[in-house]
Design an enzyme around this catalytic site. Structure first.
Site, PDB file in Angstrom:
ATOM      1  CG  ASN A 169      36.342  33.781  43.430  1.00  0.00           C
ATOM      2  OD1 ASN A 169      35.292  34.017  44.034  1.00  0.00           O
ATOM      3  ND2 ASN A 169      37.099  34.739  42.918  1.00  0.00           N
ATOM      4  CD  GLU A 264      32.244  42.114  48.710  1.00  0.00           C
ATOM      5  OE1 GLU A 264      32.960  42.577  49.601  1.00  0.00           O
ATOM      6  OE2 GLU A 264      32.048  40.898  48.573  1.00  0.00           O
ATOM      7  CB  CYS A 298      37.862  39.269  43.368  1.00  0.00           C
ATOM      8  SG  CYS A 298      38.190  39.224  45.128  1.00  0.00           S
TER       9      CYS A 298
END
Ligand code: NAP
Length: 322
Positions: A169, A264, A298
């Protein structure tokens, strides 16, 4: 399918090359990985499917390069990063176009991602000079039984070869968020971009090439994560993995050896609406937060908690979702 690139040297025929030893190369596999344009459902780009031998070569050259890169003066490392940042921002339009074609990012957001990435690289250079320029002086009489007879100096040192794996993304921004800190600290870096987003990432890497980073300091290996990923993450020459993505990160952390991991992973971002909230503002921002970029950020709002008295808001959101 696009057969040209802004940087002619990074493509061969209709397949983008991978980057190793300061050169753009074709894989000996003779295989390529298609990148589907999500808007048309058709193959738009192709990248090399790198082999394990090519990965070995890249990691070995990164290992060698890191030794002299770590000795390169901090100001010089920062200077090169600033240069790469400027070149990246100069080429924001063609890189953004790749993001539109590969991951269907809205055009304006795609440009923002590239500009933001350039800014982040400069920020890493700036902060790196400050943080890495500092050390600590310790004395030995801080607990009973010890005299001030010993002195100790500490400073931060690089880890070695850092493997960076960003998600689809933000293939440029979340790549430079790993590249910038790693390089300013004197590490060499091997990037495995997400398949969807690999071509934007290869363009970005070329900006570092144009800035003049020495051979082997930054490399980019392409191929499907499911095919080349395990070999990369379990490679004994890798000293640190910086990963952003989903559950893949959990699997990587189980397979990687005793090396530092920076993970992450998926967010569970909650929006809490209190009774005294400006409900129009809250509703507008929940919708924007949840659905912009098709909800693929996210940080997209995934959970909304509302006080009982603003139950109507919850119902409206549910209606919107269905
Ligand atoms: P993903 O499926 O976990 O993939 C992430 C990366 O891992 C890609 O580059 C992928 O390459 C690679 N990969 C796949 N299999 C691998 C393996 N066995 N070994 C090593 N690498 C492998 O995630 P995604 O769909 O790209 O991204 C969306 C996820 O990222 C969401 O969960 C989102 O919440 C999370 N995210 C988190 C943050 C944050 O800051 N916490 C920011 C952005 C996104 P291929 O594309 O070639 O498979």
């Amino acid at each position: 399918m696009a057969g040209t690139a802004t940087f002619a040297e990074i493509i061969d025929g209709d397949v983008f090359k991978y980057y190793a030893g300061c050169e753009w190369k074709k894989s000996s596999s003779g295989k390529s990985v298609p990148i589907i344009n999500p808007t048309t459902g058709k193959t738009h780009f192709k990248v090399q499917a790198c082999t394990q031998e090519e990965v070995d070569w890249i990691i070995e050259s990164a290992k060698t390069a890191q030794k002299s890169w770590a000795k390169t003066p901090l100001w010089k490392r920062a200077e090169l990063l600033h240069k790469a940042a400027a070149i990246l921002k100069e080429h924001k339009a063609p890189i953004a176009e790749c993001l539109v074609k590969e991951i269907a990012k809205p055009a304006k957001d795609a440009v923002k991602e590239v500009v933001r990435s350039g800014d982040l690289v400069s920020y890493c250079a700036e902060e790196g000079v400050r943080i890495l320029g500092e050390g600590k002086f310790l004395v030995s009489d801080s607990f009973p039984g010890n005299e001030r007879t010993k002195y100790c100096l500490t400073s931060k040192i690089p880890l070695g070869v850092v493997l960076a794996i960003p998600p689809f993304n933000y293939p440029v921004n979340l790549a430079v968020s790993k590249i910038g800190p790693a390089l300013i600290a004197g590490n060499s870096l091997v990037l495995k971009p997400p398949t969807q987003g690999a071509v934007a990432a290869l363009h970005m890497v070329h900006c570092f090439h144009l800035a003049g980073f020495p051979k082997g300091v930054i490399s980019c290996v392409t191929g499907k994560g499911s095919e080349i990923g395990d070999f990369l993450t379990m490679h004994p020459g890798v000293n640190c993995i910086s990963f952003t993505g989903g559950d893949t990160g959990i699997a990587i952390s189980k397979k990687a050896g005793m090396i530092p991991l920076q993970m992450e992973l998926g967010g569970k971002d909650a929006c809490i609406v209190l009774e005294d909230a400006d409900l129009d503002l809250a509703a507008a921002n929940i919708v924007k937060g949840g659905f912009s970029y098709s909800g693929q950020r996210c940080t997209a709002v995934k959970v909304v908690l509302v006080m009982e008295s603003v139950e109507w808001l919850r119902k409206s959101i549910l209606k919107l979702q269905n």
